[in-house]
Motif scaffolding. Structure first.
Motif, PDB file in Angstrom:
ATOM      1  N   ILE A 184       0.837  -1.205   0.000  1.00  0.00           N
ATOM      2  CA  ILE A 184       0.000   0.000   0.000  1.00  0.00           C
ATOM      3  C   ILE A 184       0.867   1.249   0.000  1.00  0.00           C
ATOM      4  O   ILE A 184       0.584   2.225  -0.709  1.00  0.00           O
ATOM      5  CB  ILE A 184      -0.948  -0.030   1.225  1.00  0.00           C
ATOM      6  CG1 ILE A 184      -1.931  -1.194   1.103  1.00  0.00           C
ATOM      7  CG2 ILE A 184      -1.692   1.297   1.374  1.00  0.00           C
ATOM      8  CD1 ILE A 184      -2.685  -1.513   2.379  1.00  0.00           C
ATOM      9  N   GLY A 204      -5.556  -0.478   5.769  1.00  0.00           N
ATOM     10  CA  GLY A 204      -5.253   0.820   5.191  1.00  0.00           C
ATOM     11  C   GLY A 204      -4.854   1.854   6.224  1.00  0.00           C
ATOM     12  O   GLY A 204      -4.499   2.976   5.863  1.00  0.00           O
ATOM     13  N   GLU A 322      -7.171   8.252   2.958  1.00  0.00           N
ATOM     14  CA  GLU A 322      -7.830   8.713   1.732  1.00  0.00           C
ATOM     15  C   GLU A 322      -6.855   9.503   0.859  1.00  0.00           C
ATOM     16  O   GLU A 322      -6.816   9.320  -0.363  1.00  0.00           O
ATOM     17  CB  GLU A 322      -9.042   9.580   2.079  1.00  0.00           C
ATOM     18  CG  GLU A 322     -10.231   8.808   2.652  1.00  0.00           C
ATOM     19  CD  GLU A 322     -10.059   8.397   4.100  1.00  0.00           C
ATOM     20  OE1 GLU A 322      -9.048   8.799   4.734  1.00  0.00           O
ATOM     21  OE2 GLU A 322     -10.925   7.660   4.606  1.00  0.00           O
ATOM     22  N   LEU A 325      -4.256   6.892  -0.642  1.00  0.00           N
ATOM     23  CA  LEU A 325      -4.785   5.985  -1.653  1.00  0.00           C
ATOM     24  C   LEU A 325      -5.387   6.732  -2.836  1.00  0.00           C
ATOM     25  O   LEU A 325      -5.518   6.166  -3.932  1.00  0.00           O
ATOM     26  CB  LEU A 325      -5.827   5.054  -1.035  1.00  0.00           C
ATOM     27  CG  LEU A 325      -5.283   4.111   0.054  1.00  0.00           C
ATOM     28  CD1 LEU A 325      -6.372   3.176   0.547  1.00  0.00           C
ATOM     29  CD2 LEU A 325      -4.090   3.315  -0.454  1.00  0.00           C
ATOM     30  N   SER A 328      -3.301   6.549  -5.973  1.00  0.00           N
ATOM     31  CA  SER A 328      -3.117   5.294  -6.709  1.00  0.00           C
ATOM     32  C   SER A 328      -3.751   5.341  -8.094  1.00  0.00           C
ATOM     33  O   SER A 328      -4.824   5.920  -8.283  1.00  0.00           O
ATOM     34  CB  SER A 328      -3.725   4.135  -5.912  1.00  0.00           C
ATOM     35  OG  SER A 328      -3.697   2.942  -6.676  1.00  0.00           O
ATOM     36  N   ARG A 331      -5.019  -1.198 -10.260  1.00  0.00           N
ATOM     37  CA  ARG A 331      -6.123  -2.112  -9.973  1.00  0.00           C
ATOM     38  C   ARG A 331      -5.779  -2.868  -8.695  1.00  0.00           C
ATOM     39  O   ARG A 331      -4.615  -3.239  -8.488  1.00  0.00           O
ATOM     40  CB  ARG A 331      -6.293  -3.085 -11.143  1.00  0.00           C
ATOM     41  CG  ARG A 331      -7.434  -4.090 -10.979  1.00  0.00           C
ATOM     42  CD  ARG A 331      -7.460  -5.066 -12.139  1.00  0.00           C
ATOM     43  NE  ARG A 331      -7.705  -4.379 -13.406  1.00  0.00           N
ATOM     44  CZ  ARG A 331      -8.907  -4.114 -13.884  1.00  0.00           C
ATOM     45  NH1 ARG A 331      -9.990  -4.475 -13.206  1.00  0.00           N
ATOM     46  NH2 ARG A 331      -9.043  -3.484 -15.031  1.00  0.00           N
ATOM     47  N   TRP A 332      -6.772  -3.123  -7.834  1.00  0.00           N
ATOM     48  CA  TRP A 332      -6.509  -3.684  -6.506  1.00  0.00           C
ATOM     49  C   TRP A 332      -7.264  -4.993  -6.282  1.00  0.00           C
ATOM     50  O   TRP A 332      -8.428  -5.123  -6.667  1.00  0.00           O
ATOM     51  CB  TRP A 332      -6.937  -2.704  -5.419  1.00  0.00           C
ATOM     52  CG  TRP A 332      -6.096  -1.468  -5.325  1.00  0.00           C
ATOM     53  CD1 TRP A 332      -6.016  -0.448  -6.234  1.00  0.00           C
ATOM     54  CD2 TRP A 332      -5.215  -1.122  -4.252  1.00  0.00           C
ATOM     55  NE1 TRP A 332      -5.148   0.516  -5.791  1.00  0.00           N
ATOM     56  CE2 TRP A 332      -4.641   0.137  -4.587  1.00  0.00           C
ATOM     57  CE3 TRP A 332      -4.870  -1.727  -3.047  1.00  0.00           C
ATOM     58  CZ2 TRP A 332      -3.726   0.784  -3.733  1.00  0.00           C
ATOM     59  CZ3 TRP A 332      -3.961  -1.087  -2.209  1.00  0.00           C
ATOM     60  CH2 TRP A 332      -3.405   0.145  -2.556  1.00  0.00           C
ATOM     61  N   THR A 354     -12.457   2.647   0.958  1.00  0.00           N
ATOM     62  CA  THR A 354     -11.645   3.825   0.651  1.00  0.00           C
ATOM     63  C   THR A 354     -11.192   3.802  -0.806  1.00  0.00           C
ATOM     64  O   THR A 354     -11.232   4.829  -1.501  1.00  0.00           O
ATOM     65  CB  THR A 354     -10.426   3.888   1.583  1.00  0.00           C
ATOM     66  OG1 THR A 354     -10.876   3.927   2.941  1.00  0.00           O
ATOM     67  CG2 THR A 354      -9.587   5.123   1.302  1.00  0.00           C
ATOM     68  N   LEU A 355     -10.765   2.645  -1.274  1.00  0.00           N
ATOM     69  CA  LEU A 355     -10.346   2.514  -2.673  1.00  0.00           C
ATOM     70  C   LEU A 355     -11.506   2.783  -3.625  1.00  0.00           C
ATOM     71  O   LEU A 355     -11.351   3.470  -4.649  1.00  0.00           O
ATOM     72  CB  LEU A 355      -9.783   1.111  -2.919  1.00  0.00           C
ATOM     73  CG  LEU A 355      -8.429   0.822  -2.278  1.00  0.00           C
ATOM     74  CD1 LEU A 355      -8.151  -0.674  -2.290  1.00  0.00           C
ATOM     75  CD2 LEU A 355      -7.320   1.580  -3.008  1.00  0.00           C
ATOM     76  N   GLN A 356     -12.674   2.273  -3.299  1.00  0.00           N
ATOM     77  CA  GLN A 356     -13.838   2.485  -4.165  1.00  0.00           C
ATOM     78  C   GLN A 356     -14.248   3.946  -4.193  1.00  0.00           C
ATOM     79  O   GLN A 356     -14.635   4.472  -5.242  1.00  0.00           O
ATOM     80  CB  GLN A 356     -14.978   1.572  -3.708  1.00  0.00           C
ATOM     81  CG  GLN A 356     -14.690   0.099  -3.983  1.00  0.00           C
ATOM     82  CD  GLN A 356     -15.736  -0.837  -3.396  1.00  0.00           C
ATOM     83  OE1 GLN A 356     -16.457  -0.481  -2.455  1.00  0.00           O
ATOM     84  NE2 GLN A 356     -15.838  -2.048  -3.929  1.00  0.00           N
ATOM     85  N   ARG A 360     -10.987   3.611  -7.614  1.00  0.00           N
ATOM     86  CA  ARG A 360     -10.081   2.576  -8.076  1.00  0.00           C
ATOM     87  C   ARG A 360     -10.826   1.261  -8.260  1.00  0.00           C
ATOM     88  O   ARG A 360     -11.695   0.916  -7.452  1.00  0.00           O
ATOM     89  CB  ARG A 360      -8.937   2.340  -7.085  1.00  0.00           C
ATOM     90  CG  ARG A 360      -8.067   3.538  -6.763  1.00  0.00           C
ATOM     91  CD  ARG A 360      -7.690   4.325  -7.994  1.00  0.00           C
ATOM     92  NE  ARG A 360      -7.219   3.507  -9.098  1.00  0.00           N
ATOM     93  CZ  ARG A 360      -7.436   3.780 -10.385  1.00  0.00           C
ATOM     94  NH1 ARG A 360      -8.129   4.859 -10.724  1.00  0.00           N
ATOM     95  NH2 ARG A 360      -6.971   2.997 -11.330  1.00  0.00           N
ATOM     96  N   ALA A 362     -11.403  -2.269  -7.511  1.00  0.00           N
ATOM     97  CA  ALA A 362     -10.937  -3.039  -6.358  1.00  0.00           C
ATOM     98  C   ALA A 362     -11.985  -4.063  -5.964  1.00  0.00           C
ATOM     99  O   ALA A 362     -13.193  -3.815  -6.069  1.00  0.00           O
ATOM    100  CB  ALA A 362     -10.656  -2.103  -5.183  1.00  0.00           C
TER     101      ALA A 362
END
Length: 394
Positions: A184, A204, A322, A325, A328, A331-332, A354-356, A360, A362
């Motif tokens: 990460i 995270g 936040e 990430l 970034s 793709r996760w 958080t990624l969504q 991203r 994920a």
């Protein structure tokens, strides 16, 4: 016997690979040494000399963009795949890394390195710079005069290693537990360089709850009178083995789930009677005590403390998860153990959310088994097809 090996694996997960059936024979790999010379840390301190060990498999292509970086867990080292000799145990992720496997070394150039301040500094195989190293300015071991290092410092050392190998781009950065944190941190530090990120049994954020768990891990070392505020390397002084062994036992129990020890029941060793004598032990305690002390003899207490601090400084360069990430571009695939007692499933769900929110691509995948947190170290084989699909998806 197999259960005892499983319990010992909480302290040295590489050992467990010997007891898990079905691990395929892989190529022999070579442990190499990267001499980085002078290195400036994120704190501004400068190390006059830096060395880490590493191993590779596969071939880097002409573009330098088919590389995979595998970062190791807290008590691990670079031995993630392959064998150092035909009669030696395979690396901890050998089930998914190798020719024709999920992380296919016929396609990818795979690199795994020891971290700075690696715990296994006395095992005869790990190569690392840390408190045990000699400070050239004094001619003595650094001890706690060694500068504090962060998770980002681990990444910067790995970046120098990859540069020296000709790597231009990472097709994947991955790792379990502390390796997930490094993956990460990589995604935040060098977003333009990474195609895919696969953090396994990670989080995270190291929040106040986890900060205090890390403090609990290290407490026995600080309470051991032989620690001497880290000044125990001089001739005639004993290292704080009792404190380090107790710390490793705490990590071991924290990293497992109840089924891993259930078969002990309330058995007691021969000649012991805990119902009559306060000093007598249960079998489950005795096995972990012996494994922890054996592991302590191959480790270093100051290195343990520096590792816990590096974990506490995860994503320390950013105001929030936040913000980190949000950088970034990858793709996760987030992999979590639903019975994890260290980085619990909630941590991984929060990471996914958080990624969504950052837009991203994920998804969350679960790794199961009887070992709780350690499922992500030794239980990855059933996920091979999903990992392969992740790596081949456009």
């Amino acid at each position: 016997m197999r259960l005892r090996l499983l319990l010992a694996a909480a302290l040295a997960a590489v050992t467990l690979c010997r007891a898990v059936p079905g691990l395929a024979q892989t190529d022999i790999v070579e442990k190499r040494i990267f001499e980085a010379g002078e290195h400036r840390l994120r704190s501004g301190a400068t190390l006059p000399g830096l060395r880490i060990g590493y191993q590779t498999a596969g071939t880097l292509n002409a573009a330098g963009d088919n590389a995979v970086l595998v970062a190791h867990f807290f008590s691990g080292n670079s031995h993630a795949f392959g064998r150092y000799a035909a009669d030696q145990p395979p690396g901890y992720w050998d089930a998914i890394i190798g020719p024709g496997k999920a992380i296919d070394t016929d396609r990818f150039f795979v690199v795994s390195s020891d971290t700075l301040v690696n715990l296994n500094v006395r095992d005869g195989r790990t190569v690392t710079t840390g408190p045990v190293s000699v400070n050239p300015a004094t001619g003595r071991n650094w001890g706690t005069d060694f500068p504090v290092v962060s998770m980002r410092d681990f990444i910067e050392v790995q970046k120098r290693l990859l540069d020296s190998l000709g790597v231009k781009r990472l097709a994947l950065v991955t790792g379990p537990s502390m390796g997930a944190l490094q993956a990460i941190e990589w995604a935040a530090a060098y977003p333009e360089m990474i195609d895919r990120v696969m953090p396994v049994i990670g989080t995270g954020a190291v929040d106040p709850w986890m900060l205090n768990w890390l403090d609990i891990w290290e407490a026995p070392i600080r309470l051991d009178p032989n620690w001497r505020n880290g000044d125990y390397y001089a001739a005639g002084r004993e290292p704080p083995l009792a404190g380090l062994a107790a710390a490793l036992k705490i990590v071991s129990v924290h990293a497992q789930d109840r089924p891993a020890m259930a078969r002990f029941g309330r058995a007691v060793p021969e000649g012991q009677d805990p119902a009559r004598r306060l000093g007598d032990r249960f079998e489950a305690e005795r096995v972990l005590d012996e494994a922890a002390m054996a592991r302590a003899r191959a480790s270093d207490a100051n290195h343990f403390l520096y590792l816990t601090r590096a974990n506490q400084l995860f994503l320390n360069d950013y105001p929030s998860t936040e913000a980190a990430l949000g950088r970034s571009q990858a793709r996760w695939l987030v992999i979590a153990s639903p019975t994890d007692r260290v980085f619990m499933l909630d941590y991984n769900r929060e990471l996914l959310a958080t990624l969504q929110r950052a837009g991203r691509p994920a998804e969350l995948l679960e790794v199961t088994g009887p070992l709780g947190h350690l499922n992500g170290v030794v239980g990855m084989a059933p996920l091979a097809d999903r990992i392969r699909a992740f790596l081949t998806a456009p």
